[in-house]
Motif scaffolding. Structure first.
Motif, PDB file in Angstrom:
ATOM      1  N   THR A  86      14.356  16.088 -20.897  1.00  0.00           N
ATOM      2  CA  THR A  86      15.220  15.772 -19.746  1.00  0.00           C
ATOM      3  C   THR A  86      16.432  16.696 -19.634  1.00  0.00           C
ATOM      4  O   THR A  86      17.252  16.533 -18.732  1.00  0.00           O
ATOM      5  CB  THR A  86      15.702  14.307 -19.849  1.00  0.00           C
ATOM      6  OG1 THR A  86      16.199  14.101 -21.182  1.00  0.00           O
ATOM      7  CG2 THR A  86      14.584  13.327 -19.573  1.00  0.00           C
TER       8      THR A  86
ATOM      9  N   GLY B  79      16.887  11.678 -24.421  1.00  0.00           N
ATOM     10  CA  GLY B  79      17.972  10.928 -25.041  1.00  0.00           C
ATOM     11  C   GLY B  79      18.097   9.599 -24.320  1.00  0.00           C
ATOM     12  O   GLY B  79      17.422   8.627 -24.659  1.00  0.00           O
TER      13      GLY B  79
ATOM     14  N   GLU C 299      21.368  25.352 -33.198  1.00  0.00           N
ATOM     15  CA  GLU C 299      22.052  24.690 -34.311  1.00  0.00           C
ATOM     16  C   GLU C 299      21.142  24.579 -35.541  1.00  0.00           C
ATOM     17  O   GLU C 299      21.627  24.582 -36.675  1.00  0.00           O
ATOM     18  CB  GLU C 299      22.528  23.298 -33.878  1.00  0.00           C
ATOM     19  CG  GLU C 299      23.611  23.305 -32.791  1.00  0.00           C
ATOM     20  CD  GLU C 299      23.081  23.412 -31.356  1.00  0.00           C
ATOM     21  OE1 GLU C 299      21.869  23.665 -31.173  1.00  0.00           O
ATOM     22  OE2 GLU C 299      23.875  23.239 -30.408  1.00  0.00           O
TER      23      GLU C 299
ATOM     24  N   GLY D 289      23.264  22.957 -20.333  1.00  0.00           N
ATOM     25  CA  GLY D 289      23.874  21.704 -20.767  1.00  0.00           C
ATOM     26  C   GLY D 289      25.378  21.887 -21.007  1.00  0.00           C
ATOM     27  O   GLY D 289      25.872  23.014 -21.144  1.00  0.00           O
TER      28      GLY D 289
HETATM   29  P1  NDP Z   1      21.093  19.545 -22.459  1.00  0.00           P
HETATM   30  O1  NDP Z   1      22.313  18.816 -22.853  1.00  0.00           O
HETATM   31  O2  NDP Z   1      20.879  19.885 -21.034  1.00  0.00           O
HETATM   32  O3  NDP Z   1      19.812  18.715 -22.948  1.00  0.00           O
HETATM   33  C1  NDP Z   1      19.737  18.120 -24.205  1.00  0.00           C
HETATM   34  C2  NDP Z   1      18.456  17.300 -24.341  1.00  0.00           C
HETATM   35  O4  NDP Z   1      18.519  16.600 -25.592  1.00  0.00           O
HETATM   36  C3  NDP Z   1      18.290  16.236 -23.261  1.00  0.00           C
HETATM   37  O5  NDP Z   1      16.929  16.033 -23.017  1.00  0.00           O
HETATM   38  C4  NDP Z   1      18.900  15.008 -23.927  1.00  0.00           C
HETATM   39  O6  NDP Z   1      18.416  13.779 -23.403  1.00  0.00           O
HETATM   40  C5  NDP Z   1      18.392  15.197 -25.344  1.00  0.00           C
HETATM   41  N1  NDP Z   1      19.194  14.453 -26.309  1.00  0.00           N
HETATM   42  C6  NDP Z   1      20.542  14.397 -26.374  1.00  0.00           C
HETATM   43  N2  NDP Z   1      20.928  13.580 -27.384  1.00  0.00           N
HETATM   44  C7  NDP Z   1      19.789  13.136 -27.954  1.00  0.00           C
HETATM   45  C8  NDP Z   1      19.519  12.271 -29.059  1.00  0.00           C
HETATM   46  N3  NDP Z   1      20.493  11.700 -29.771  1.00  0.00           N
HETATM   47  N4  NDP Z   1      18.214  12.055 -29.387  1.00  0.00           N
HETATM   48  C9  NDP Z   1      17.221  12.630 -28.691  1.00  0.00           C
HETATM   49  N5  NDP Z   1      17.416  13.450 -27.643  1.00  0.00           N
HETATM   50  C10 NDP Z   1      18.682  13.695 -27.292  1.00  0.00           C
HETATM   51  O7  NDP Z   1      21.044  20.834 -23.375  1.00  0.00           O
HETATM   52  P2  NDP Z   1      20.380  22.256 -23.057  1.00  0.00           P
HETATM   53  O8  NDP Z   1      19.002  22.069 -22.513  1.00  0.00           O
HETATM   54  O9  NDP Z   1      21.327  23.105 -22.332  1.00  0.00           O
HETATM   55  O10 NDP Z   1      20.293  22.865 -24.521  1.00  0.00           O
HETATM   56  C11 NDP Z   1      19.353  22.416 -25.483  1.00  0.00           C
HETATM   57  C12 NDP Z   1      19.403  23.347 -26.689  1.00  0.00           C
HETATM   58  O11 NDP Z   1      18.980  24.639 -26.269  1.00  0.00           O
HETATM   59  C13 NDP Z   1      20.818  23.527 -27.271  1.00  0.00           C
HETATM   60  O12 NDP Z   1      20.726  23.626 -28.652  1.00  0.00           O
HETATM   61  C14 NDP Z   1      21.309  24.830 -26.650  1.00  0.00           C
HETATM   62  O13 NDP Z   1      22.219  25.500 -27.480  1.00  0.00           O
HETATM   63  C15 NDP Z   1      19.991  25.603 -26.548  1.00  0.00           C
HETATM   64  N6  NDP Z   1      19.987  26.608 -25.482  1.00  0.00           N
HETATM   65  C16 NDP Z   1      20.129  26.230 -24.173  1.00  0.00           C
HETATM   66  C17 NDP Z   1      20.132  27.174 -23.157  1.00  0.00           C
HETATM   67  C18 NDP Z   1      20.221  26.760 -21.720  1.00  0.00           C
HETATM   68  O14 NDP Z   1      20.092  27.626 -20.831  1.00  0.00           O
HETATM   69  N7  NDP Z   1      20.444  25.513 -21.395  1.00  0.00           N
HETATM   70  C19 NDP Z   1      20.004  28.607 -23.463  1.00  0.00           C
HETATM   71  C20 NDP Z   1      19.816  28.884 -24.858  1.00  0.00           C
HETATM   72  C21 NDP Z   1      19.813  27.925 -25.823  1.00  0.00           C
HETATM   73  P3  NDP Z   1      19.111  12.964 -22.189  1.00  0.00           P
HETATM   74  O15 NDP Z   1      19.587  13.949 -21.196  1.00  0.00           O
HETATM   75  O16 NDP Z   1      17.952  12.135 -21.722  1.00  0.00           O
HETATM   76  O17 NDP Z   1      20.185  12.136 -22.780  1.00  0.00           O
END
Ligand code: NDP
Ligand code: MG
Length: 384
Positions: free
Chosen positions: A10, A36, A119, A196
């Motif tokens: 998501t 999440g 991370e 995010g």
């Molecule tokens: P987001 O915050 O958009 O998404 C995070 C995801 O993790 C969501 O699906 C969220 O669910 C889920 N989540 C959060 N907390 C929990 C939990 N406690 N248990 C299970 N699932 C959880 O982050 P990004 O997509 O931006 O980034 C994700 C990773 O990718 C990070 O480590 C970031 O550094 C890396 N990254 C991201 C980039 C980007 O362009 N976005 C580029 C390069 C690396 P929900 O929303 O349903 O709560």
């Protein structure tokens, strides 16, 4: 057909990964999706992609899930997804420290990883990369810079240097004073990427680039002295490598995360997939490059320092920053305080070299408690 699970379906990366998969329905079967707390979006994804398993963070949300009979919960649920050997590949796109344990479980089960969650390598790069080597598991980077480097490298032993590009974020041409008074909205207004909230704030302070230096060190087994950062505001050159003979190979493309996500989940194959049009050099008016301002963005040097120390130094850096970023997003501290707090916690940490996984998690917990305690002791509630 490749069988895939997505942790964090998501989120920004997760939703874009599903857009890629929608264009490649004959290539992928979705085994599991995990969210999440965004159960509404997860329900839409269940309807469209029909995963066998889904996972949500909180057991109390279980009743809200519609259309999937196998609903898993919390960290145990993520572990179960990653133990399922039906998977050919798992895309780890959760944010923060929760990515680490499931990634290790997947590697232990011989499942290839498309890794967005930086991370994981910042906290336990040595353990993760050694385990992947032992188990013969591929870790394909999704992070655009590392994905670029992965595409440029043919023989790592002939590489002299990695050159990681950075857009510079929303404060590139602002003063330190502008940054000191920045609001959450200003910090979240990234000029190039829609990501995010946590990574977007890290991009504003350039801590994200600091984490990426450490990520690159582990992924490509490259000493920190041979990893450079260059500011490139247009984000068209995603990163480059210099070979020992002086030849430089860069990977170029439009700034869209669809491309690195698709590369990582399809590797080693390539498909047209989500590509909308061909890249046009003539449409790019100019490409600029400049050295980073280390004074304005002190996280860069802190990250080099932590990386060179190794062990739990990078765990401390990562944990303190993440807690400080949450406090900033809550309006409890100012943008520049993120650095001040992280630096203070980091420099009081006595690193364990070659830590076990338990020591890594203990350090992470301790650091987060100390950071939260420092914030509530020294920083009053701000309205910014
Ligand atoms: P987001 O915050 O958009 O998404 C995070 C995801 O993790 C969501 O699906 C969220 O669910 C889920 N989540 C959060 N907390 C929990 C939990 N406690 N248990 C299970 N699932 C959880 O982050 P990004 O997509 O931006 O980034 C994700 C990773 O990718 C990070 O480590 C970031 O550094 C890396 N990254 C991201 C980039 C980007 O362009 N976005 C580029 C390069 C690396 P929900 O929303 O349903 O709560
Ligand atoms: Mg990146």
């Amino acid at each position: 057909m490749k069988r895939i699970s997505i942790l964090g379906s998501t989120g920004s990366i997760g939703t874009q990964a599903l857009e890629v998969i929608e264009k490649l329905t004959d290539k992928f079967e979705i085994i599991s999706l995990s969210a999440g707390s965004n159960t509404d979006l997860l329900n839409e994804q269940i309807k469209k992609f029909k995963p066998k398993f889904v996972c949500i963070s909180n057991e109390n949300d279980k009743d809200r899930i519609i259309g999937c009979n196998n609903v898993l919960c919390g960290n145990d649920g993520l572990e179960e997804i990653c133990s399922n050997r039906e998977n050919d590949i798992i895309l780890v796109a959760v944010s923060g420290k929760i990515g680490l344990k499931p990634t290790i479980t997947a590697i232990n089960n011989g499942i290839n990883i498309a890794l967005a969650n930086k991370e994981t390598l910042v906290m336990a790069g040595d353990i993760v990369m050694n385990l992947a080597k032992d188990k013969g598991v591929n870790i394909i980077p999704v992070d655009s810079e590392h994905c670029a480097i992965h595409q440029c490298i043919k023989d790592i032993s002939q590489v002299e240097k990695l050159i990681i590009t950075a857009s510079g974020g929303p404060f590139l041409h602002k003063t330190i004073d502008d940054m000191k008074s920045a609001t959450v909205e200003q910090a979240l207004a990234h000029p190039r990427w829609n990501m995010g909230r946590k990574i977007t704030v890290d991009s504003a302070t350039l801590m994200n680039k600091g984490l990426e230096i450490i990520e690159a060190h582990h992924l490509f087994n490259m000493p920190y002295e041979k990893i450079d950062v260059v500011i490139h505001p247009q984000s068209v050159v995603h990163s480059a490598i210099e070979y020992v003979d002086g030849s430089v190979i860069a990977q170029i493309g439009v700034p869209s995360m669809h491309i690195p996500i698709q590369y990582a989940i399809c590797y080693p194959e390539r498909f047209e997939g989500i590509k909308s049009k061909s890249f046009s050099f003539s449409e790019i008016a100019r490409l600029d490059f400049e050295a980073p301002d280390y004074k304005k963005f002190p996280f860069l040097n802190l990250a080099y320092n932590a990386g060179k120390v190794g062990g739990t130094a990078t765990v401390a850096l990562n944990g303190a920053d993440e807690e400080a970023v949450f406090a900033f997003l809550d309006g409890r501290i100012k943008l520049y305080d993120i650095y001040k707090i992280t630096e203070k916690i980091y420099s009081s940490h006595n690193p364990i070299l070659n830590p076990t996984l338990d020591e890594i998690f203990e350090t992470d917990k301790e650091i987060r408690e100390k950071t939260k305690e420092l914030i509530s002791r020294e920083y009053q509630c701000l309205s910014i």
